[in-house]
Design a protein around this motif. Structure first.
Motif, PDB file in Angstrom:
ATOM      1  N   VAL A 164      19.033 -63.106  70.045  1.00 22.51           N
ATOM      2  CA  VAL A 164      18.271 -62.486  71.240  1.00 22.51           C
ATOM      3  C   VAL A 164      18.361 -63.349  72.236  1.00 22.51           C
ATOM      4  N   MET A 165      17.710 -64.793  71.923  1.00 20.02           N
ATOM      5  CA  MET A 165      17.456 -65.705  73.021  1.00 20.02           C
ATOM      6  C   MET A 165      18.863 -66.337  73.353  1.00 20.02           C
ATOM      7  N   GLU A 166      19.991 -66.299  72.723  1.00 21.75           N
ATOM      8  CA  GLU A 166      21.421 -67.050  72.957  1.00 21.75           C
ATOM      9  C   GLU A 166      22.213 -65.790  73.629  1.00 21.75           C
ATOM     10  N   SER A 167      21.653 -64.721  73.609  1.00 17.77           N
ATOM     11  CA  SER A 167      22.545 -63.866  74.254  1.00 17.77           C
ATOM     12  C   SER A 167      23.097 -63.997  75.691  1.00 17.77           C
ATOM     13  N   LYS A 168      24.303 -63.823  75.873  1.00 18.14           N
ATOM     14  CA  LYS A 168      24.904 -64.073  77.216  1.00 18.14           C
ATOM     15  C   LYS A 168      24.417 -63.032  78.327  1.00 18.14           C
ATOM     16  N   THR A 169      23.923 -61.929  77.796  1.00 14.68           N
ATOM     17  CA  THR A 169      23.226 -60.794  78.835  1.00 14.68           C
ATOM     18  C   THR A 169      22.037 -60.802  78.592  1.00 14.68           C
ATOM     19  N   LEU A 170      21.347 -60.425  79.776  1.00 18.45           N
ATOM     20  CA  LEU A 170      19.880 -60.474  79.753  1.00 18.45           C
ATOM     21  C   LEU A 170      19.292 -59.531  78.388  1.00 18.45           C
ATOM     22  N   VAL A 171      19.892 -58.264  78.538  1.00 15.17           N
ATOM     23  CA  VAL A 171      19.854 -57.544  77.485  1.00 15.17           C
ATOM     24  C   VAL A 171      20.587 -57.434  76.447  1.00 15.17           C
ATOM     25  N   PRO A 172      20.128 -58.079  75.276  1.00 12.82           N
ATOM     26  CA  PRO A 172      21.098 -58.477  74.020  1.00 12.82           C
ATOM     27  C   PRO A 172      21.686 -57.267  73.600  1.00 12.82           C
ATOM     28  N   LYS A 173      22.941 -57.331  73.347  1.00 17.99           N
ATOM     29  CA  LYS A 173      23.923 -56.143  72.850  1.00 17.99           C
ATOM     30  C   LYS A 173      24.182 -56.530  71.443  1.00 17.99           C
ATOM     31  N   CYS A 174      24.305 -55.343  70.533  1.00 21.09           N
ATOM     32  CA  CYS A 174      24.766 -55.384  69.065  1.00 21.09           C
ATOM     33  C   CYS A 174      26.183 -55.912  69.221  1.00 21.09           C
ATOM     34  N   ASN A 175      26.597 -56.863  68.384  1.00 23.17           N
ATOM     35  CA  ASN A 175      28.004 -57.318  68.204  1.00 23.17           C
ATOM     36  C   ASN A 175      28.886 -56.355  67.376  1.00 23.17           C
ATOM     37  N   ILE A 176      28.231 -55.414  66.793  1.00 24.19           N
ATOM     38  CA  ILE A 176      29.121 -54.238  65.880  1.00 24.19           C
ATOM     39  C   ILE A 176      29.380 -53.035  66.726  1.00 24.19           C
ATOM     40  N   CYS A 177      28.134 -52.562  67.484  1.00 25.86           N
ATOM     41  CA  CYS A 177      28.443 -51.225  68.034  1.00 25.86           C
ATOM     42  C   CYS A 177      28.350 -51.345  69.772  1.00 25.86           C
ATOM     43  N   GLY A 178      27.596 -52.638  70.113  1.00 26.25           N
ATOM     44  CA  GLY A 178      27.399 -52.581  71.520  1.00 26.25           C
ATOM     45  C   GLY A 178      26.216 -52.143  72.203  1.00 26.25           C
ATOM     46  N   GLY A 179      25.562 -51.529  71.132  1.00 28.52           N
ATOM     47  CA  GLY A 179      24.257 -51.008  71.528  1.00 28.52           C
ATOM     48  C   GLY A 179      23.012 -51.972  71.921  1.00 28.52           C
ATOM     49  N   ASP A 180      21.838 -51.422  72.744  1.00 30.53           N
ATOM     50  CA  ASP A 180      20.953 -52.302  73.020  1.00 30.53           C
ATOM     51  C   ASP A 180      20.239 -53.059  71.782  1.00 30.53           C
ATOM     52  N   ILE A 181      19.671 -54.083  71.894  1.00 26.00           N
ATOM     53  CA  ILE A 181      18.768 -54.532  70.826  1.00 26.00           C
ATOM     54  C   ILE A 181      17.347 -54.577  71.121  1.00 26.00           C
ATOM     55  N   LYS A 182      16.554 -54.068  70.422  1.00 29.85           N
ATOM     56  CA  LYS A 182      14.925 -54.002  70.682  1.00 29.85           C
ATOM     57  C   LYS A 182      14.382 -54.998  69.570  1.00 29.85           C
ATOM     58  N   PRO A 183      13.319 -55.928  70.283  1.00 27.59           N
ATOM     59  CA  PRO A 183      12.553 -56.444  69.170  1.00 27.59           C
ATOM     60  C   PRO A 183      11.711 -55.560  67.966  1.00 27.59           C
ATOM     61  N   ASN A 184      11.735 -56.007  67.049  1.00 26.63           N
ATOM     62  CA  ASN A 184      10.947 -55.443  65.959  1.00 26.63           C
ATOM     63  C   ASN A 184       9.422 -55.569  66.212  1.00 26.63           C
ATOM     64  N   VAL A 185       8.962 -55.358  67.251  1.00 25.04           N
ATOM     65  CA  VAL A 185       7.487 -55.556  67.347  1.00 25.04           C
ATOM     66  C   VAL A 185       6.985 -53.950  68.072  1.00 25.04           C
ATOM     67  N   VAL A 186       5.633 -53.883  67.815  1.00 22.57           N
ATOM     68  CA  VAL A 186       4.974 -52.550  68.115  1.00 22.57           C
ATOM     69  C   VAL A 186       4.573 -52.719  69.552  1.00 22.57           C
TER      70      VAL A 186
END
Length: 247
Positions: A140-162
């Motif tokens: 997440v922190m090393e992502s080249k985009t501000l909103v990190p993307k999944c390297n499998i499907c290209g979807g948006d990544i969300k932190p697993n926090v409540v």
């Protein structure tokens, strides 16, 4: 006070710890509601922290969410403090059954605790909102985009926090209730017990000793068996250090 705590720890092998932000402040991670907390003063954003840390904000303003999240919620250089290590020691001694934490920094595990229930999730785990693939914090922190993307499907990544507007994990809550309701000693540290539903878990305790370690007053002070108004790391560090000498 610390001598009394040491006696309580010495006499029990069924201890549960319930902790809040005050455990992590000694690792230089700011809390939310204190005088210097994240929710105080001008944060430099046009939205409040509560709004930016909500589910609806994540959905509608992902770039703003991640800008705030990466700047204010991630402390990669933070290290476990005396409280974290003391709790890990108690577990290795066979005295502590579980750590139940409201913190999301993963420092308990880093210190060596094995049975940690994270009520609000963890920044160390992240998942794709499209395909559910999981990623670590570095991704997440090393992502080249501000909103990190999944390297499998290209979807948006969300932190697993409540986030605000989201429910706590039902299985984690059930497990926390089980540990607390069966504990002989419940130590509550570094939390003012004002955030629900997490704070409500204390009501399930029916054991012998309720110990509160917090710098400020809590609504449970009047029913606790021992109240220590000091830093969690200082108190637990001293008590467990003395206890270890006898092992």
């Amino acid at each position: 006070m610390v001598a009394k705590l040491k006696d309580i720890l010495s006499s029990s092998n069924n201890i549960v710890f319930f902790g809040g932000a005050g455990v992590s402040t000694e690792s230089n991670i700011p809390d939310f509601r204190s005088e210097k907390g994240l929710y105080q003063g001008d944060n430099g954003y046009k939205y409040s922290p509560e709004e930016m840390l909500s589910h609806s904000f994540f959905v509608s303003h992902k770039e703003d969410f991640y800008k705030f999240y990466k700047e204010k919620m991630i402390y990669k250089d933070a290290k476990p403090n005396a409280a974290h290590y003391a709790l890990a020691d108690l577990e290795s001694m066979g005295k502590l059954r579980a750590v139940i934490t409201q913190n999301i920094d993963g420092l308990h595990q880093e210190a060596g605790s094995r049975n940690v229930l994270e009520l609000h999730g963890t920044v160390k785990d992240n998942y794709c909102t499209k395909c559910s693939e999981h990623f670590d914090l570095d991704y997440v922190m090393e992502s080249k985009t501000l909103v990190p993307k999944c390297n499998i499907c290209g979807g948006d990544i969300k932190p697993n926090v409540v986030l605000y507007e989201e429910s706590l994990d039902e299985d984690v809550i059930k497990s926390a209730i089980s540990y607390i309701s069966n504990a002989e000693v419940l130590i509550v540290g570094g939390t003012s017990l004002v955030v629900y539903p997490a704070a409500g878990l204390i009501n399930y305790f029916n054991g012998k000793y309720l110990v509160l370690i917090n710098k400020s007053v809590t609504s449970f002070d009047n029913i606790a068996d021992l109240v220590i108004k000091d830093k969690v790391g200082k108190v637990l560090g001293e008590a467990v250090s003395d206890l270890k000498k006898g092992y």
